[in-house]
Design a protein around this motif. Structure first.
Motif, PDB file in Angstrom:
ATOM      1  N   ASN A 264       0.854  -1.183   0.000  1.00  9.55           N
ATOM      2  CA  ASN A 264       0.000   0.000   0.000  1.00  9.55           C
ATOM      3  C   ASN A 264       0.892   1.235   0.000  1.00  9.55           C
ATOM      4  O   ASN A 264       1.742   1.397   0.874  1.00  9.55           O
ATOM      5  N   LEU A 265       0.679   2.081  -0.987  1.00 13.72           N
ATOM      6  CA  LEU A 265       1.503   3.282  -1.099  1.00 13.72           C
ATOM      7  C   LEU A 265       0.843   4.454  -0.376  1.00 13.72           C
ATOM      8  O   LEU A 265       1.381   5.013   0.561  1.00 13.72           O
ATOM      9  N   ILE A 266      -0.337   4.811  -0.831  1.00 10.24           N
ATOM     10  CA  ILE A 266      -1.174   5.789  -0.143  1.00 10.24           C
ATOM     11  C   ILE A 266      -2.591   5.223  -0.122  1.00 10.24           C
ATOM     12  O   ILE A 266      -2.798   4.081  -0.514  1.00 10.24           O
ATOM     13  N   LYS A 267      -3.532   6.016   0.297  1.00  9.71           N
ATOM     14  CA  LYS A 267      -4.899   5.522   0.505  1.00  9.71           C
ATOM     15  C   LYS A 267      -5.463   4.791  -0.713  1.00  9.71           C
ATOM     16  O   LYS A 267      -6.064   3.729  -0.578  1.00  9.71           O
ATOM     17  N   ASN A 268      -5.263   5.331  -1.908  1.00 13.38           N
ATOM     18  CA  ASN A 268      -5.891   4.745  -3.093  1.00 13.38           C
ATOM     19  C   ASN A 268      -4.876   4.187  -4.091  1.00 13.38           C
ATOM     20  O   ASN A 268      -5.179   4.021  -5.266  1.00 13.38           O
ATOM     21  N   LYS A 269      -3.645   3.918  -3.626  1.00 15.24           N
ATOM     22  CA  LYS A 269      -2.611   3.416  -4.530  1.00 15.24           C
ATOM     23  C   LYS A 269      -1.890   2.217  -3.925  1.00 15.24           C
ATOM     24  O   LYS A 269      -1.724   2.104  -2.708  1.00 15.24           O
ATOM     25  N   VAL A 270      -1.465   1.321  -4.831  1.00  9.18           N
ATOM     26  CA  VAL A 270      -0.542   0.265  -4.427  1.00  9.18           C
ATOM     27  C   VAL A 270       0.698   0.373  -5.312  1.00  9.18           C
ATOM     28  O   VAL A 270       0.646   0.943  -6.405  1.00  9.18           O
ATOM     29  N   ILE A 271       1.795  -0.167  -4.824  1.00  8.16           N
ATOM     30  CA  ILE A 271       3.014  -0.211  -5.637  1.00  8.16           C
ATOM     31  C   ILE A 271       3.446  -1.668  -5.755  1.00  8.16           C
ATOM     32  O   ILE A 271       3.501  -2.395  -4.761  1.00  8.16           O
ATOM     33  N   VAL A 272       3.681  -2.093  -6.991  1.00  7.11           N
ATOM     34  CA  VAL A 272       4.101  -3.461  -7.280  1.00  7.11           C
ATOM     35  C   VAL A 272       5.600  -3.431  -7.556  1.00  7.11           C
ATOM     36  O   VAL A 272       6.067  -2.675  -8.411  1.00  7.11           O
ATOM     37  N   ARG A 273       6.359  -4.235  -6.820  1.00  8.66           N
ATOM     38  CA  ARG A 273       7.811  -4.258  -6.971  1.00  8.66           C
ATOM     39  C   ARG A 273       8.265  -5.610  -7.514  1.00  8.66           C
ATOM     40  O   ARG A 273       7.843  -6.649  -7.006  1.00  8.66           O
ATOM     41  N   SER A 338       9.559  -1.010 -10.153  1.00 11.14           N
ATOM     42  CA  SER A 338       8.290  -0.876  -9.433  1.00 11.14           C
ATOM     43  C   SER A 338       7.373   0.081 -10.171  1.00 11.14           C
ATOM     44  O   SER A 338       7.832   0.997 -10.854  1.00 11.14           O
ATOM     45  N   PHE A 339       6.070  -0.143 -10.039  1.00 10.05           N
ATOM     46  CA  PHE A 339       5.095   0.736 -10.662  1.00 10.05           C
ATOM     47  C   PHE A 339       3.856   0.833  -9.780  1.00 10.05           C
ATOM     48  O   PHE A 339       3.555  -0.065  -8.988  1.00 10.05           O
ATOM     49  N   THR A 340       3.145   1.929  -9.923  1.00  7.94           N
ATOM     50  CA  THR A 340       1.963   2.162  -9.094  1.00  7.94           C
ATOM     51  C   THR A 340       0.699   1.801  -9.858  1.00  7.94           C
ATOM     52  O   THR A 340       0.671   1.820 -11.093  1.00  7.94           O
ATOM     53  N   LEU A 341      -0.340   1.473  -9.111  1.00  6.42           N
ATOM     54  CA  LEU A 341      -1.671   1.200  -9.664  1.00  6.42           C
ATOM     55  C   LEU A 341      -2.714   1.756  -8.717  1.00  6.42           C
ATOM     56  O   LEU A 341      -2.497   1.844  -7.506  1.00  6.42           O
ATOM     57  N   GLU A 342      -3.860   2.086  -9.289  1.00  8.14           N
ATOM     58  CA  GLU A 342      -4.953   2.586  -8.457  1.00  8.14           C
ATOM     59  C   GLU A 342      -5.728   1.413  -7.849  1.00  8.14           C
ATOM     60  O   GLU A 342      -6.053   0.440  -8.535  1.00  8.14           O
TER      61      GLU A 342
END
Length: 345
Positions: A264-273, A338-342
């Motif tokens: 979990n990155l922030i409230k509405n984001k995840v980060i895939v590594r 790594s990249f982010t997703l909603e």
């Protein structure tokens, strides 16, 4: 009170001329005629008025003609917007504008040089990528036409190799077509909600055999028992993960590991590594890693295959989702993409 600088110049010049004339005429009248007390002031005022308007008029015309020519030559301003009342003796303003123009042009020239170098390198890379399988196919077909076609075993062997060369050409052209569509925005995304954990597991299964050949283990960093729902184009995100995991296998060390984590990155984001313990990438190569056909291996070796477009496609897909992609790497330690997703609501 504010005066244009050309007024200041004209006033000072007119005062000097007027004082000189008033003093000269006053002395003349004193010695050769009758000098009345008001005459020096009158002479000064008349001389000042005439001198000011003559000097100001000449300055305006002189500056206007020459500065306008400079502006026209440098194309700083369009002649239709270059108004007479704006012309003054303010050399500081002109110098600042010319300096800005010179800096802008220098930056533009440097940018064009960089683009030209990139264009040359890109065309060279495209040529290299295409000619290798083309020459391979041509060589096998020419050999068959020269008589080898009569040998059934050799014919089957060469046709299979030629087929692989054609497959590689098709692979490169498809990737080129995709990245072109991504760059111009012609490739539409099918946005949906899906489980990123399940998608990653599917990618693991796709490349399990490939990883086993190098005895590389591919797995999650921990057990994800619950689904993690995200929003995006499922097929394109699978392509992103496939490219990253394939790269980690290609350039990973034997008996190495590739781990994928979801945070979990922030409230509405995840980060895939996607992290590996492979050979790593030198820091100087990181800024250009996502360029088309850019390869870290400067020897030009194509032993690992691929179109050379994988990471460029990954970057464009992630940016098409309005997300970010990152890379960290250290020689001899490994790399992490790594990249982010909603997250789905």
């Amino acid at each position: 009170m504010y005066f244009k600088k050309s007024y200041n110049f004209a006033i000072k010049s007119a005062i000097i001329v007027s004082l000189t004339m008033a003093l000269g005429l006053s002395l003349y009248l004193y010695f050769f005629s009758e000098l009345k007390f008001y005459q020096p002031f009158l002479i000064f005022l008349i001389s000042f008025g005439i001198s000011f308007f003559v000097i100001q008029f000449r300055v305006e015309n002189f500056i206007y003609k020459r500065i306008k020519k400079i502006y026209d030559d440098l194309t700083l301003l369009e002649s239709s917007t270059f108004k007479r009342e704006r012309i003054t003796t303010d050399m500081a303003t002109l110098t600042a504008e010319i300096d800005k123009y010179a800096k802008d042009k220098k930056l533009e020239i440097e940018t064009l040089k960089v683009r030209e170098e990139y264009r040359k390198e890109f065309l060279g890379n495209v040529s290299h990528e295409l000619k290798t399988p083309l020459f391979t196919v041509q060589g096998y077909i020419s050999t068959l036409l020269d008589g080898a076609v009569e040998d059934e075993k050799l014919r089957t062997k060469y046709l299979k190799r030629a087929d692989k060369g054609v497959e590689r050409l098709i692979f490169i052209i498809k990737d080129l077509d995709m990245i072109t569509k991504l760059e111009v925005g012609d490739l539409s995304l099918e946005i949906e909600t899906f489980d990123i954990v399940e998608l990653i597991q599917n990618v693991f299964e796709m490349f399990e055999m490939k990883a086993s050949k190098k005895k590389i283990s591919i797995d999650f960093d921990m057990s994800y028992s619950e689904p993690i729902m995200v929003v995006g184009d499922k097929e394109r995100i699978q392509q992103v993960l496939s490219n990253l995991i394939v790269n980690s296998i290609k350039y990973g060390r034997k008996k190495g590991t590739t781990e994928v984590s979801i945070e979990n990155l922030i409230k509405n984001k995840v980060i895939v590594r996607v992290t590996d313990n492979g050979e790593g990438i030198e820091e100087e190569n990181l800024p250009r890693l996502f360029e088309r056909f850019y390869r870290v291996d400067k020897s030009g070796s194509r032993k690992e295959g691929g179109s050379g477009l994988g990471l460029a496609i990954v970057k464009h897909i992630i940016e098409a989702h309005d997300e970010k992609i990152y890379v960290e790497s250290e020689i001899g330690v490994g790399s992490e993409f790594s990249f982010t997703l909603e997250k789905a609501e």
